[in-house]
Design a protein around this motif. Structure first.
Motif, PDB file in Angstrom:
ATOM      1  N   TYR A   6      32.972  39.584  44.765  1.00 25.56           N
ATOM      2  CA  TYR A   6      33.196  40.213  43.473  1.00 25.56           C
ATOM      3  C   TYR A   6      33.191  41.721  43.699  1.00 25.56           C
ATOM      4  CZ  TYR A   6      33.110  40.174  38.328  1.00 25.56           C
ATOM      5  OH  TYR A   6      33.443  40.279  36.994  1.00 25.56           O
ATOM      6  N   PRO A   7      34.005  42.479  42.953  1.00 20.09           N
ATOM      7  CA  PRO A   7      33.995  43.929  43.151  1.00 20.09           C
ATOM      8  C   PRO A   7      32.569  44.488  43.008  1.00 20.09           C
ATOM      9  CG  PRO A   7      35.814  43.284  41.738  1.00 20.09           C
ATOM     10  CD  PRO A   7      34.966  42.055  41.929  1.00 20.09           C
ATOM     11  N   PRO A   8      32.200  45.452  43.860  1.00 23.09           N
ATOM     12  CA  PRO A   8      33.058  46.322  44.674  1.00 23.09           C
ATOM     13  C   PRO A   8      33.403  45.787  46.067  1.00 23.09           C
ATOM     14  CG  PRO A   8      30.809  47.069  44.844  1.00 23.09           C
ATOM     15  CD  PRO A   8      30.800  45.926  43.869  1.00 23.09           C
ATOM     16  N   MET A   9      33.167  44.521  46.348  1.00 27.10           N
ATOM     17  CA  MET A   9      33.582  44.002  47.640  1.00 27.10           C
ATOM     18  C   MET A   9      35.094  44.124  47.784  1.00 27.10           C
ATOM     19  SD  MET A   9      33.084  40.212  49.283  1.00 27.10           S
ATOM     20  CE  MET A   9      33.562  39.918  50.999  1.00 27.10           C
ATOM     21  N   ILE A  15      38.161  37.253  46.273  1.00 29.58           N
ATOM     22  CA  ILE A  15      37.609  38.066  45.187  1.00 29.58           C
ATOM     23  C   ILE A  15      38.386  37.830  43.900  1.00 29.58           C
ATOM     24  CG2 ILE A  15      37.255  40.443  44.379  1.00 29.58           C
ATOM     25  CD1 ILE A  15      36.993  41.217  47.363  1.00 29.58           C
ATOM     26  N   GLN A  16      39.697  37.675  44.028  1.00 28.85           N
ATOM     27  CA  GLN A  16      40.553  37.607  42.841  1.00 28.85           C
ATOM     28  C   GLN A  16      40.248  36.393  41.979  1.00 28.85           C
ATOM     29  OE1 GLN A  16      42.051  40.435  42.524  1.00 28.85           O
ATOM     30  NE2 GLN A  16      41.422  40.906  44.630  1.00 28.85           N
ATOM     31  N   ARG A  17      39.835  35.295  42.577  1.00 32.57           N
ATOM     32  CA  ARG A  17      39.596  34.070  41.805  1.00 32.57           C
ATOM     33  C   ARG A  17      38.490  34.299  40.770  1.00 32.57           C
ATOM     34  NH1 ARG A  17      41.006  28.646  42.317  1.00 32.57           N
ATOM     35  NH2 ARG A  17      39.465  27.069  41.726  1.00 32.57           N
ATOM     36  N   THR A  18      37.333  34.751  41.222  1.00 28.54           N
ATOM     37  CA  THR A  18      36.240  34.974  40.281  1.00 28.54           C
ATOM     38  C   THR A  18      36.530  36.139  39.353  1.00 28.54           C
ATOM     39  OG1 THR A  18      34.661  34.129  41.908  1.00 28.54           O
ATOM     40  CG2 THR A  18      33.770  35.392  40.077  1.00 28.54           C
ATOM     41  N   LEU A  19      37.080  37.217  39.891  1.00 33.41           N
ATOM     42  CA  LEU A  19      37.347  38.399  39.065  1.00 33.41           C
ATOM     43  C   LEU A  19      38.278  38.060  37.910  1.00 33.41           C
ATOM     44  CD1 LEU A  19      37.246  41.416  38.451  1.00 33.41           C
ATOM     45  CD2 LEU A  19      39.062  41.753  40.149  1.00 33.41           C
ATOM     46  N   ASP A  48      38.179  50.280  43.849  1.00 32.78           N
ATOM     47  CA  ASP A  48      39.535  50.142  43.334  1.00 32.78           C
ATOM     48  C   ASP A  48      39.703  49.020  42.320  1.00 32.78           C
ATOM     49  OD1 ASP A  48      39.089  49.169  46.168  1.00 32.78           O
ATOM     50  OD2 ASP A  48      40.814  47.926  45.639  1.00 32.78           O
ATOM     51  N   GLN A  49      38.789  48.031  42.272  1.00 28.22           N
ATOM     52  CA  GLN A  49      38.950  46.956  41.279  1.00 28.22           C
ATOM     53  C   GLN A  49      37.786  46.874  40.291  1.00 28.22           C
ATOM     54  OE1 GLN A  49      40.543  43.479  43.925  1.00 28.22           O
ATOM     55  NE2 GLN A  49      41.560  43.378  41.948  1.00 28.22           N
ATOM     56  N   LEU A  50      36.865  47.814  40.345  1.00 30.83           N
ATOM     57  CA  LEU A  50      35.737  47.787  39.412  1.00 30.83           C
ATOM     58  C   LEU A  50      36.206  47.879  37.967  1.00 30.83           C
ATOM     59  CD1 LEU A  50      33.033  49.991  41.184  1.00 30.83           C
ATOM     60  CD2 LEU A  50      32.922  47.533  40.712  1.00 30.83           C
ATOM     61  N   ILE A 319      45.328  25.823  51.144  1.00 29.57           N
ATOM     62  CA  ILE A 319      46.470  26.708  50.895  1.00 29.57           C
ATOM     63  C   ILE A 319      45.916  28.124  50.828  1.00 29.57           C
ATOM     64  CG2 ILE A 319      48.307  27.371  49.300  1.00 29.57           C
ATOM     65  CD1 ILE A 319      48.374  24.507  48.289  1.00 29.57           C
ATOM     66  N   PRO A 320      46.407  29.041  51.652  1.00 29.09           N
ATOM     67  CA  PRO A 320      45.897  30.421  51.580  1.00 29.09           C
ATOM     68  C   PRO A 320      46.095  30.999  50.183  1.00 29.09           C
ATOM     69  CG  PRO A 320      47.297  30.115  53.517  1.00 29.09           C
ATOM     70  CD  PRO A 320      47.458  28.885  52.669  1.00 29.09           C
ATOM     71  N   ALA A 321      45.052  31.627  49.650  1.00 33.56           N
ATOM     72  CA  ALA A 321      45.165  32.211  48.311  1.00 33.56           C
ATOM     73  C   ALA A 321      46.287  33.236  48.254  1.00 33.56           C
ATOM     74  CB  ALA A 321      43.832  32.856  47.920  1.00 33.56           C
TER      75      ALA A 321
END
Length: 423
Positions: A6-9, A15-19, A48-50, A319-321
């Motif tokens: 999860y951001p800031p990771m 990360i995109q799935r949970t975010l 950058d995604q916070l 399947i790669p995300a």
């Protein structure tokens, strides 16, 4: 929502799935309570995604350390300090923090997500301690015949896997093959316990990335640029046969640096790849590139001549995300993967047949040359509009909201802070 990624990771497509779930769930009447890890546990972090974390989300970052970075002596540590993974210390912070969140906000559902096995231990503990229904986002199978490679770790993973499947209300997978694997592995568990929510792409992220991207320039007069964006695992995505094929094609003069350039972006295993590139003498064709901000990575996809998928046979049920973002980018895709695996099936369903094996030098040569000929002529297949639309993160979140409603317990709305329901 128990999620290590999860951001800031930065640096993982997971990360995109949970975010995105947390970003879009409020539109379905669910308030996300995110229980993540302290940023100190992340080897790569950034802001950058916070800004994409929704204002409705309540985010708690619990104590967590990375055993290899924080508890090792001269790079060495006792094995049990990294069981089931290097972030097991997160359990010490997250379980008490999760109980405090439950007491304060009275959520109706617990949701935890892999691939950090410790997240499953946290979800299991909070489920047992609170009695709340638990949706385990397994994504992919946690174990295989020889995975994890260490037998002790594999037994521990097997134990976590079984406890998860037997105690959760629903086990969510990202591919049909993963569900088949689990129903065979646990034949006494009803098939209704398993649900499918595939990964996807986010249209808003692509719209922002498009603002940075100039239209792709014609290939004539410069090398065709093929991008692989993301981690290259030495076992699950081992590029050695690809490097062998490139060396052979280069020697024969069919593929040269004037014709092809392959960029491996943010591999996380550069130290493994650099000697291989030197060994096969393909440094003029293959180059490594560092991690960049997520929006910049999407812009790079949009501007690439082609996009490269690497997925080994031992990942046939995965399947790669990143694949869903590749499809949305609508650029030609060369997939080196098993023809009978889920990755190849997803590509064919989207209308893409430029597929070759990852473990066969001759097969790679044939697939690469065919792909280049099609792409250079402007005839490489692209994902269909229908396939792209079906893979949006908004659509995936609607599926999750339906599952949350399915398993939710009755909690008086006055006891829940924020929207009428929380998870």
């Amino acid at each position: 929502m128990i999620a290590y990624h999860y951001p800031p990771m930065r640096g993982s497509s997971g990360i995109q799935r949970t975010l995105k779930f947390s970003q879009y769930l409020p539109q379905h009447g669910w308030q996300p309570l995110v229980l993540s890890a302290s940023p100190r546990a992340y080897a790569n972090s950034g802001n950058d995604q916070l800004a994409e974390i929704p204002k409705e989300a309540i985010v708690h970052r619990a104590f967590a350390l990375d055993t290899s970075r924080h508890l090792s002596v001269r790079g060495r540590y006792v094995g049990w300090m990294a069981l089931p993974d290097r972030w097991v210390s997160w359990c010490l912070g997250a379980i008490p923090a999760g109980l405090r969140l439950v007491r304060k906000y009275k959520p109706q559902v617990i949701w935890s997500t892999y691939p950090i096995a410790s997240a499953k231990l946290i979800g299991l503990a909070l489920h047992k301690l609170t009695g709340l229904p638990w949706i385990a986002d397994l994504r992919d199978p946690m174990t295989d015949v020889d995975y994890p490679a260490d037998p002790v770790t594999r037994r521990f993973y097997r134990w976590i896997e079984e406890k998860t499947v037997r105690n959760c209300a629903l086990a969510v997978c990202t591919t049909p093959g993963a569900i088949v694997t689990y129903t065979k592995r646990f034949p006494d568990i009803p098939a209704s316990r398993f649900a499918l929510i595939e990964n996807g792409y986010d249209e808003e992220n692509f719209a922002n990335a498009a603002a940075l991207q100039k239209p792709p320039t014609p290939v004539a007069g410069r090398p065709f640029t093929l991008i692989h964006s993301g981690i290259i695992y030495p076992s699950e995505r081992d590029p050695v046969p690809l490097f062998e094929a490139l060396a052979s094609l280069k020697e024969g003069g069919t593929v040269t640096a004037a014709r092809l350039r392959i960029v491996l972006r943010a591999t996380a295993h550069d130290s493994y790849l650099i000697p291989l590139i030197e060994k096969y003498g393909i440094g003029d064709i293959v180059s490594l590139a560092p991690h960049i901000a997520y929006r910049d990575a999407l812009a790079e996809m949009l501007g690439a001549d082609g996009l490269l998928v690497l997925q080994a046979t031992n990942c046939n049920h995965q399947i790669p995300a990143k694949l869903y973002e590749y499809l949305r980018a609508r650029r030609p895709v060369l997939a080196l993967t098993d023809a009978i695996g889920d990755t190849a099936a997803a590509l064919r369903h989207a209308g893409i047949d430029t597929i070759g094996p990852l473990d066969d030098k001759a097969g790679i040569q044939e697939a690469l040359l065919r792909f280049l000929e099609l792409a250079e002529a402007g005839r490489a297949p692209l994902a269909s509009d229908e396939a792209v639309a079906a893979n949006s993160r908004r659509a995936r979140t609607a599926e999750l909201a339906r599952l949350l409603q399915q398993v939710s317990v009755s909690v008086p709305s006055a006891q829940v802070k924020g929207t009428s329901e929380a998870c």
